[in-house]
Design an enzyme around this catalytic site. Structure first.
Site, short mmCIF file in Angstrom:
data_model
loop_
_atom_site.label_atom_id
_atom_site.label_comp_id
_atom_site.label_asym_id
_atom_site.label_seq_id
_atom_site.Cartn_x
_atom_site.Cartn_y
_atom_site.Cartn_z
CB THR A 117 -0.91 0.01 1.26
OG1 THR A 117 -1.51 1.29 1.39
CG2 THR A 117 -0.13 -0.28 2.53
CE1 TYR A 141 -3.59 -2.22 5.07
CE2 TYR A 141 -3.54 0.05 4.31
CZ TYR A 141 -3.64 -1.29 4.04
OH TYR A 141 -3.81 -1.73 2.75
#
Ligand code: UDP
Length: 327
Positions: A117, A141
């Site tokens: 990501t 995350y």
């Protein structure tokens, strides 16, 4: 037919990947614990219920299917939740991926395509983000995904686990046939939420922060159509099949849109006013995340064809109206 083990194949991106893999002649074997995925989304190959943290189950699946490669999508992926519950992210994402990699190596399956990501980059205001940009995540995350990237590099050195890492920007849209689409329970992502607000399923969309240092005060993101994104994964698989070296690719279009621009596009696509509330910033949100790389286009031959805001929101809207798994 060549089996590909798809972790998270019952989820939003994984289910689109399974469809594209099946169309490309592979058999996608979904391995999913259904904690955020939907069994109804598994339509293009076998389904195996299981958790990444269950090593015995993983060993069984590798032995039964002898996959040529792993596409690893399964992960918790909510920025806000990761700030409140970081342990969940380190356990599910990092420990789960470690288990998966160990099982893959033990089974002699040494090709892996990994969903990473742009959240691994963190805040780099007004800087073009390319694959060499510093990775300094500002939420758990992003930290969990960066740790998995590091693990992959160590596993390649020690065991020859070759990999393609894709750093996604913001994935949106749905299968144009509306067989699969984006559906989370609870929903936290902007496109399905704005569509819920447009059709009255929600009272309003709350904009998380209007005081960012951007042209209209709202966060900027680089949105990429899920079908374009999964096309890149098939190209990544072929890259590994061709024995090319492990590589990191950003997947974004290089164009940034503000939250307000997404809302305006949704209003245009749906032909309705979207009720909006202006709220506080969400912890962990970066101001601007836009890809500044054309590496995927140049080296993989990836050409995004559906990634305009109108097309992404239009496909998501069609899915939203016809295709939810809970209808
Ligand atoms: N966002 C928002 N309201 C919402 C959900 C998201 O304003 O109800 C904003 C969020 O702050 C971010 C952008 O929309 O700037 C995209 O958020 P999303 O959760 O869809 O993806 P993320 O960027 O977290 O991966």
């Amino acid at each position: 037919m060549t089996n590909i083990l798809v972790t998270g194949g019952a989820g939003y991106i994984g289910s689109h990947a399974c469809k594209t893999l099946a169309e490309a002649g592979y058999t996608p074997v979904t391995y999913d614990n259904l904690c955020t995925g939907w069994q109804e989304a598994v339509q293009f190959g076998p389904f195996e219920l299981g958790d990444l943290t269950d090593r015995d189950r993983l060993d069984q699946i590798f032995a039964a299917y002898q996959p040529a490669a792993v596409m690893h999508f399964a992960a918790l992926s909510q920025v806000g939740e990761s700030m409140r519950e970081p342990g969940l992210y380190w356990h599910n994402n990092v420990a789960g991926s470690l288990n998966l990699m160990q099982a893959a190596v033990a089974a002699g399956c040494l090709n892996l395509v990994f969903s990473s990501t742009c959240a691994t980059y963190g805040d780099h205001d007004n800087v073009v983000l390319n694959e060499a940009s510093a990775q300094q995540p500002i939420n758990a995350y992003g930290s969990s995904k960066r740790a998995i990237e590091d693990m992959l590099r160590d596993f390649e050195i020690a065991f020859g686990l070759r990999h393609v890492i894709f750093r996604y920007f913001n994935v949106a849209g749905a299968d144009p046939d509306a067989e699969v689409g984006e559906f989370h329970q609870p929903e936290t992502h902007i496109v399905p939420l704005v569509l819920d607000a447009a059709c009255g399923k929600r009272d309003a969309l709350t904009i998380f922060g209007t005081d960012y240092d951007t042209s209209d005060g709202t966060c900027i993101r680089d949105y990429v159509h899920v079908c374009d994104l999964v096309e890149a994964h098939v190209l990544g698989l072929k890259w590994l099949e061709d024995d090319k070296r492990s590589r990191v690719f950003n997947l974004g279009t290089g164009k940034g849109f503000s939250v307000r621009e997404v809302i305006d596009a949704a209003a245009m696509v749906t032909g309705t006013e979207v009720p909006v509330l202006e709220g506080a910033r969400r912890a962990g949100d970066c101001t601007r995340l836009v890809s500044g790389s054309t590496r995927a286009e140049e080296e993989l031959g990836w050409t995004p064809t559906r990634s305009t805001l109108e097309q992404m929101i239009g496909d998501a809207w069609r899915w939203h109206q016809t295709g939810h798994y809970d209808k």
